[in-house]
Design a protein around this motif. Structure first.
Motif, mmCIF file in Angstrom:
data_model
loop_
_atom_site.group_PDB
_atom_site.id
_atom_site.type_symbol
_atom_site.label_atom_id
_atom_site.label_comp_id
_atom_site.label_asym_id
_atom_site.label_seq_id
_atom_site.Cartn_x
_atom_site.Cartn_y
_atom_site.Cartn_z
ATOM 1 N N ALA A 149 0.826 -1.207 0.000
ATOM 2 C CA ALA A 149 0.000 0.000 0.000
ATOM 3 C C ALA A 149 0.862 1.260 0.000
ATOM 4 C CB ALA A 149 -0.934 -0.009 1.210
ATOM 5 N N TYR A 150 1.953 1.213 0.733
ATOM 6 C CA TYR A 150 2.866 2.357 0.830
ATOM 7 C C TYR A 150 3.490 2.661 -0.525
ATOM 8 C CZ TYR A 150 6.793 5.028 2.893
ATOM 9 O OH TYR A 150 7.713 5.987 3.239
ATOM 10 N N GLN A 151 3.982 1.649 -1.198
ATOM 11 C CA GLN A 151 4.608 1.862 -2.499
ATOM 12 C C GLN A 151 3.596 2.413 -3.502
ATOM 13 O OE1 GLN A 151 4.303 0.213 -5.653
ATOM 14 N NE2 GLN A 151 5.892 1.572 -6.475
ATOM 15 N N ARG A 152 2.399 1.867 -3.468
ATOM 16 C CA ARG A 152 1.382 2.308 -4.424
ATOM 17 C C ARG A 152 0.934 3.736 -4.136
ATOM 18 N NH1 ARG A 152 -1.542 -3.528 -3.676
ATOM 19 N NH2 ARG A 152 -0.311 -4.666 -5.242
ATOM 20 N N LYS A 153 0.854 4.078 -2.872
ATOM 21 C CA LYS A 153 0.411 5.430 -2.503
ATOM 22 C C LYS A 153 1.352 6.490 -3.044
ATOM 23 C CE LYS A 153 -0.648 8.305 1.525
ATOM 24 N NZ LYS A 153 -0.799 8.331 3.005
ATOM 25 N N TYR A 154 2.654 6.268 -2.900
ATOM 26 C CA TYR A 154 3.634 7.280 -3.297
ATOM 27 C C TYR A 154 4.251 7.011 -4.664
ATOM 28 C CZ TYR A 154 3.257 8.742 1.551
ATOM 29 O OH TYR A 154 2.775 9.173 2.762
ATOM 30 N N ASP A 155 3.926 5.890 -5.275
ATOM 31 C CA ASP A 155 4.477 5.527 -6.585
ATOM 32 C C ASP A 155 6.006 5.577 -6.551
ATOM 33 O OD1 ASP A 155 4.395 4.729 -9.253
ATOM 34 O OD2 ASP A 155 4.395 6.809 -9.975
ATOM 35 N N LEU A 156 6.579 4.926 -5.554
ATOM 36 C CA LEU A 156 8.024 4.912 -5.395
ATOM 37 C C LEU A 156 8.660 3.973 -6.398
ATOM 38 C CD1 LEU A 156 8.103 4.798 -1.492
ATOM 39 C CD2 LEU A 156 8.322 6.809 -2.978
ATOM 40 N N ASP A 157 9.939 4.200 -6.682
ATOM 41 C CA ASP A 157 10.611 3.435 -7.730
ATOM 42 C C ASP A 157 11.133 2.082 -7.259
ATOM 43 O OD1 ASP A 157 10.529 5.052 -10.207
ATOM 44 O OD2 ASP A 157 11.488 6.547 -8.930
ATOM 45 N N PHE A 158 11.105 1.837 -5.963
ATOM 46 C CA PHE A 158 11.495 0.522 -5.462
ATOM 47 C C PHE A 158 10.809 0.289 -4.125
ATOM 48 C CE2 PHE A 158 14.571 3.471 -3.707
ATOM 49 C CZ PHE A 158 14.761 3.039 -2.395
ATOM 50 N N ILE A 159 10.750 -0.956 -3.730
ATOM 51 C CA ILE A 159 10.196 -1.358 -2.441
ATOM 52 C C ILE A 159 11.341 -1.817 -1.557
ATOM 53 C CG2 ILE A 159 8.794 -3.106 -1.265
ATOM 54 C CD1 ILE A 159 7.039 -3.191 -3.805
ATOM 55 N N LYS A 160 11.386 -1.295 -0.353
ATOM 56 C CA LYS A 160 12.340 -1.767 0.658
ATOM 57 C C LYS A 160 11.523 -2.426 1.759
ATOM 58 C CE LYS A 160 15.772 -0.019 3.995
ATOM 59 N NZ LYS A 160 15.019 -0.328 5.227
ATOM 60 N N LEU A 161 11.669 -3.738 1.935
ATOM 61 C CA LEU A 161 10.901 -4.448 2.941
ATOM 62 C C LEU A 161 11.224 -3.867 4.325
ATOM 63 C CD1 LEU A 161 8.889 -6.804 3.260
ATOM 64 C CD2 LEU A 161 10.840 -8.276 3.738
ATOM 65 N N PRO A 162 10.239 -3.284 5.021
ATOM 66 C CA PRO A 162 10.499 -2.505 6.238
ATOM 67 C C PRO A 162 10.450 -3.358 7.513
ATOM 68 C CG PRO A 162 8.216 -2.248 5.601
ATOM 69 C CD PRO A 162 8.834 -3.186 4.590
ATOM 70 N N VAL A 163 11.485 -4.114 7.740
ATOM 71 C CA VAL A 163 11.508 -5.056 8.862
ATOM 72 C C VAL A 163 11.891 -4.374 10.175
ATOM 73 C CG1 VAL A 163 12.139 -6.946 7.326
ATOM 74 C CG2 VAL A 163 13.934 -5.660 8.481
ATOM 75 N N SER A 164 11.539 -5.024 11.274
ATOM 76 C CA SER A 164 12.066 -4.646 12.581
ATOM 77 C C SER A 164 13.413 -5.326 12.773
ATOM 78 C CB SER A 164 11.099 -5.089 13.676
ATOM 79 O OG SER A 164 11.725 -5.097 14.936
ATOM 80 N N SER A 165 14.314 -4.687 13.515
ATOM 81 C CA SER A 165 15.627 -5.296 13.752
ATOM 82 C C SER A 165 15.511 -6.610 14.518
ATOM 83 C CB SER A 165 16.517 -4.331 14.548
ATOM 84 O OG SER A 165 16.023 -4.138 15.865
ATOM 85 N N THR A 166 14.407 -6.827 15.187
ATOM 86 C CA THR A 166 14.254 -8.024 16.019
ATOM 87 C C THR A 166 14.077 -9.301 15.205
ATOM 88 O OG1 THR A 166 11.864 -7.637 16.181
ATOM 89 C CG2 THR A 166 13.259 -6.709 17.921
ATOM 90 N N TYR A 167 13.793 -9.168 13.903
ATOM 91 C CA TYR A 167 13.452 -10.370 13.150
ATOM 92 C C TYR A 167 14.613 -11.352 13.039
ATOM 93 C CZ TYR A 167 15.718 -9.575 8.521
ATOM 94 O OH TYR A 167 16.616 -9.434 7.477
ATOM 95 N N CYS A 168 15.829 -10.856 13.104
ATOM 96 C CA CYS A 168 16.981 -11.734 12.932
ATOM 97 C C CYS A 168 17.467 -12.360 14.235
ATOM 98 C CB CYS A 168 18.129 -10.979 12.254
ATOM 99 S SG CYS A 168 18.544 -9.410 13.040
ATOM 100 N N VAL A 169 16.845 -12.002 15.363
ATOM 101 C CA VAL A 169 17.278 -12.557 16.649
ATOM 102 C C VAL A 169 16.137 -13.129 17.482
ATOM 103 C CG1 VAL A 169 19.387 -11.178 16.865
ATOM 104 C CG2 VAL A 169 17.211 -10.223 17.675
ATOM 105 N N GLU A 170 14.916 -12.923 17.067
ATOM 106 C CA GLU A 170 13.773 -13.391 17.857
ATOM 107 C C GLU A 170 13.827 -14.897 18.102
ATOM 108 O OE1 GLU A 170 9.110 -13.677 16.953
ATOM 109 O OE2 GLU A 170 9.824 -11.611 17.232
ATOM 110 N N ASP A 171 14.261 -15.647 17.097
ATOM 111 C CA ASP A 171 14.276 -17.105 17.242
ATOM 112 C C ASP A 171 15.368 -17.602 18.185
ATOM 113 O OD1 ASP A 171 12.085 -17.406 15.593
ATOM 114 O OD2 ASP A 171 13.275 -17.594 13.775
#
Length: 329
Positions: free
Chosen positions: A44-66
């Motif tokens: 929805a964010y990319q479509r709203k602003y018609d940005l030229d690329f998508i950057k997956l907006p992760v939390s820093s916790t995703y790589c250590v939660e497990d």
């Protein structure tokens, strides 16, 4: 008509563009904890602003939660989650840092979210996945102060864990490219003179960074993000990426200086903490167009220096997006 993919590819290689590509990003507290909602807000964010690329907006916790750390969103103006517990308390704890199965747990559902985005996005819009280099992941497990103390006092205990973290990250980077990502956005927080010396970075940071970037080498849009006000720009200039992003408006290394130091495309131009949040739309547009003119519309992707605060006004985001239209390089 130039597609977003073609526009980005032209910018990366220094060719003439119909207009400078543009992108910006933020955190999504709460929505970044579920694969469906993360995919939905990203699209929805990319479509709203018609940005030229998508950057997956992760939390820093995703790589250590497990690994068992706990966290919560406690109202950070940046949308970051707060670490409530760590798993490293003494030097011997590093031995418990083993490999993770990137197809399961939190890594796994981020791959699921990426798959949804790749399937539903405009196929001409590139997508890159945010990753954190192994030094940063290790710091998330211990906290910065304890991590740096252990790294310097007990390197023989920390280094095997760093290597393990790098192996897991490399598998995830490769899996992202296989799932349809066009590259990774590798945030290298410890590639900074504020935190490490050059010798320390060469010993502890560079080898594991390169392991991750090698795993992403099938991507054509890999980005190095240098975090902090004193980035190791020269020291990482030879990293195998296509573009570099950093705090260009506040770190003392501006876009033109960076273009002389590195053959990579540069991503920046707009200061996100003060100007984008507190300035007027006209000031945002003026700064964006100044960056475009200084770079003569070449080797530039107009972005912020990093994640912007949640309180940035809509009018300022729209001004940044409009700045690339009819801008004169």
């Amino acid at each position: 008509m130039t597609s977003k993919r073609e526009r980005i590819q032209a910018a990366l290689t220094g060719q003439t563009v119909d207009r400078v590509p543009v992108g910006f990003w933020r955190h999504w507290p709460g929505d970044d904890q579920n694969p469906d909602s993360l995919a939905a807000v990203t699209l929805a964010y990319q479509r709203k602003y018609d940005l030229d690329f998508i950057k997956l907006p992760v939390s820093s916790t995703y790589c250590v939660e497990d690994y068992g750390i706990t966290h919560a969103y406690r109202g950070s103006i940046m949308g970051d989650r707060e670490y409530l517990s760590r798993i490293i308390h003494c030097p011997d704890d590093w031995a418990a840092v083993g490999p993770l199965d990137i197809r399961r747990g939190t890594y796994g559902w981020h791959l699921d979210s990426l798959g949804k985005i790749v399937k539903e996005k405009d196929q001409d819009t590139p997508v890159i996945v945010t990753m954190f280099h192994p030094l940063a992941i290790a710091a998330y497990l211990a906290g910065d102060e304890l991590f740096l103390a252990h790294l310097r006092e007990y390197p023989e205990k920390v280094l095997p864990a760093l290597h393990t973290l790098a192996e897991t990250s490399a598998r995830f980077a490769s899996a992202c490219i296989e799932a349809g990502a066009d590259g990774i956005f590798l945030s290298t927080r410890f590639a900074s003179h504020e935190l490490l010396s050059r010798d320390e970075f060469d010993q502890f940071g560079r080898p594991t960074d390169l392991m991750v970037l090698e795993a992403a080498s099938a991507g054509w849009f890999n980005v190095l993000h240098l975090h902090g006000q004193h980035p190791m720009f020269k020291e990482t200039a030879a990293y195998p990426v296509q573009a570099v992003n950093w705090h260009d408006r506040t770190s003392g290394i501006d876009l033109q200086t960076a273009a002389r130091l590195s053959p990579k495309a540069v991503m920046g131009g707009v200061e996100q903490m003060r100007l984008l949040q507190d300035g007027s739309p006209r000031e945002v547009m003026d700064q964006a167009r100044e960056a475009i003119q200084k770079m003569n519309s070449r080797r530039l992707i107009l972005t912020t220096g990093c994640t912007y605060p949640l309180a940035v006004p809509e009018a300022n985001l729209m001004a940044m997006r409009r700045a690339v239209e009819n801008a004169i390089g």
